[in-house]
Design a protein around this motif. Structure first.
Motif, short mmCIF file in Angstrom:
data_model
loop_
_atom_site.label_atom_id
_atom_site.label_comp_id
_atom_site.label_asym_id
_atom_site.label_seq_id
_atom_site.Cartn_x
_atom_site.Cartn_y
_atom_site.Cartn_z
N ARG A 1 7.78 -2.78 7.65
CA ARG A 1 8.30 -2.62 6.29
C ARG A 1 9.41 -1.57 6.23
O ARG A 1 9.93 -1.31 5.15
CB ARG A 1 7.18 -2.24 5.35
N ASP A 2 9.71 -0.93 7.36
CA ASP A 2 10.66 0.18 7.41
C ASP A 2 10.31 1.19 6.31
O ASP A 2 11.14 1.59 5.51
CB ASP A 2 12.10 -0.32 7.26
N SER A 3 9.04 1.57 6.30
CA SER A 3 8.50 2.36 5.20
C SER A 3 7.55 3.44 5.69
O SER A 3 6.72 3.19 6.55
CB SER A 3 7.74 1.42 4.24
N PHE A 4 7.69 4.63 5.11
CA PHE A 4 6.71 5.69 5.33
C PHE A 4 5.68 5.64 4.22
O PHE A 4 5.97 5.28 3.08
CB PHE A 4 7.38 7.07 5.30
N LYS A 5 4.45 6.03 4.55
CA LYS A 5 3.37 6.22 3.58
C LYS A 5 2.77 7.58 3.86
O LYS A 5 2.29 7.85 4.95
CB LYS A 5 2.31 5.14 3.71
N LEU A 6 2.85 8.45 2.88
CA LEU A 6 2.36 9.82 3.01
C LEU A 6 1.20 10.00 2.03
O LEU A 6 1.37 9.85 0.82
CB LEU A 6 3.48 10.80 2.68
N ASP A 7 0.02 10.29 2.56
CA ASP A 7 -1.16 10.54 1.74
C ASP A 7 -1.28 12.03 1.50
O ASP A 7 -1.32 12.82 2.45
CB ASP A 7 -2.42 10.01 2.42
N LEU A 8 -1.37 12.42 0.22
CA LEU A 8 -1.36 13.82 -0.16
C LEU A 8 -2.62 14.20 -0.95
O LEU A 8 -3.15 13.39 -1.71
CB LEU A 8 -0.13 14.12 -1.02
N ALA A 9 -3.06 15.44 -0.76
CA ALA A 9 -4.26 15.92 -1.44
C ALA A 9 -3.94 17.16 -2.26
O ALA A 9 -3.02 17.92 -1.96
CB ALA A 9 -5.34 16.26 -0.41
N GLY B 1 -8.06 19.46 -1.62
CA GLY B 1 -8.93 18.63 -0.80
C GLY B 1 -9.19 17.24 -1.33
O GLY B 1 -9.82 16.43 -0.64
N ASP B 2 -8.74 16.94 -2.54
CA ASP B 2 -8.94 15.61 -3.12
C ASP B 2 -7.67 14.78 -2.99
O ASP B 2 -6.58 15.22 -3.36
CB ASP B 2 -9.32 15.70 -4.61
N TYR B 3 -7.83 13.57 -2.47
CA TYR B 3 -6.74 12.63 -2.31
C TYR B 3 -6.17 12.29 -3.67
O TYR B 3 -6.90 11.85 -4.56
CB TYR B 3 -7.31 11.39 -1.61
N VAL B 4 -4.86 12.51 -3.91
CA VAL B 4 -4.31 12.27 -5.23
C VAL B 4 -3.03 11.44 -5.27
O VAL B 4 -2.81 10.71 -6.22
CB VAL B 4 -4.05 13.58 -6.01
N VAL B 5 -2.16 11.55 -4.26
CA VAL B 5 -0.86 10.89 -4.33
C VAL B 5 -0.58 10.16 -3.02
O VAL B 5 -0.80 10.69 -1.94
CB VAL B 5 0.29 11.90 -4.60
N GLU B 6 -0.08 8.93 -3.16
CA GLU B 6 0.51 8.18 -2.04
C GLU B 6 2.01 8.17 -2.28
O GLU B 6 2.46 7.70 -3.33
CB GLU B 6 0.04 6.73 -2.01
N LEU B 7 2.77 8.70 -1.34
CA LEU B 7 4.22 8.72 -1.45
C LEU B 7 4.77 7.68 -0.49
O LEU B 7 4.49 7.72 0.71
CB LEU B 7 4.76 10.11 -1.11
N PHE B 8 5.52 6.72 -1.01
CA PHE B 8 6.08 5.64 -0.22
C PHE B 8 7.60 5.72 -0.16
O PHE B 8 8.23 6.13 -1.14
CB PHE B 8 5.75 4.27 -0.84
N SER B 9 8.16 5.27 0.96
CA SER B 9 9.60 5.05 1.05
C SER B 9 9.80 3.58 1.38
O SER B 9 9.04 3.00 2.16
CB SER B 9 10.22 5.91 2.15
N PHE B 10 10.77 2.97 0.75
CA PHE B 10 11.18 1.60 1.06
C PHE B 10 12.69 1.57 1.09
O PHE B 10 13.34 2.31 0.34
CB PHE B 10 10.67 0.60 0.00
N PRO B 11 13.28 0.70 1.90
CA PRO B 11 14.75 0.61 1.90
C PRO B 11 15.27 0.12 0.55
O PRO B 11 14.80 -0.89 0.03
CB PRO B 11 15.05 -0.42 2.99
N SER B 12 16.14 0.86 -0.05
CA SER B 12 16.83 0.50 -1.30
C SER B 12 15.90 0.04 -2.42
O SER B 12 16.06 -1.07 -2.96
CB SER B 12 17.87 -0.60 -1.02
N GLU C 1 0.34 10.79 7.57
CA GLU C 1 1.68 10.22 7.40
C GLU C 1 1.79 9.05 8.36
O GLU C 1 1.53 9.20 9.55
CB GLU C 1 2.74 11.27 7.70
N ILE C 2 2.15 7.90 7.83
CA ILE C 2 2.23 6.68 8.62
C ILE C 2 3.61 6.06 8.45
O ILE C 2 4.11 5.96 7.32
CB ILE C 2 1.16 5.66 8.16
N TYR C 3 4.20 5.64 9.56
CA TYR C 3 5.43 4.85 9.48
C TYR C 3 5.06 3.40 9.74
O TYR C 3 4.47 3.07 10.77
CB TYR C 3 6.48 5.32 10.50
N ARG C 4 5.39 2.54 8.80
CA ARG C 4 5.09 1.12 8.93
C ARG C 4 6.38 0.39 9.32
O ARG C 4 7.21 0.10 8.47
CB ARG C 4 4.51 0.59 7.62
N LYS C 5 6.53 0.15 10.61
CA LYS C 5 7.76 -0.40 11.17
C LYS C 5 8.14 -1.73 10.53
O LYS C 5 9.31 -1.97 10.21
CB LYS C 5 7.62 -0.57 12.69
#
Length: 129
Positions: free
Chosen positions: A41-49, A52-63, A35-39
């Motif tokens: 971009r005011d955005s989180f990036k969550l890598d999910l498996a 054990g296999d990487y499948v989803v990137e979940l992003f948050s962006f303002p509005s 889980e990374i917070y990108r200051k």
């Protein structure tokens, strides 16, 4: 012809990061890789498996702007997960308070499937192995 190996991941932009993080990790059971917070971009990036296999990137962006998803609009139609039993899967989701569509049968394969919606109304399908 391109030599593609597999789908690497699916990127999803959510409107409520904590709600979507809970849905994908606690309801669907995907595991967090990082889980990374990108200051900047005011955005989180969550890598999910999944298993054990990487499948989803979940992003948050303002509005983020809303994207129509139903009825059949252009773009990503749905995210589908293979399960051993749609009945067991559906029952577990209902216990978690998730609204599930009725189980249907694919007219071409004879396999059973059903849909739910993620917190941003993205259709999520569960398709029997």
């Amino acid at each position: 012809m391109l030599a593609l190996n597999k789908i690497h991941h699916i990127a999803i932009i959510c409107s409520d990061y904590e709600k979507s993080k809970h849905f994908y990790t606690h309801i669907l059971g995907l595991t967090i890789i990082q889980e990374i917070y990108r200051k900047e971009r005011d955005s989180f990036k969550l890598d999910l498996a999944l298993n054990g296999d990487y499948v989803v990137e979940l992003f948050s962006f303002p509005s983020p702007p809303q994207r129509p998803s139903r009825p059949e609009s252009c773009g990503l139609r749905h995210l589908a997960f293979e399960v051993d039993s749609v009945v067991v899967c559906r029952d577990e989701l209902i216990i978690e308070g998730i609204n599930c569509e009725t189980i249907r049968v694919d007219e071409f394969t004879g396999k059973r499937f059903f849909f739910i919606a993620d917190p941003d109304d993205l259709p999520v399908e569960f398709y029997e192995k």
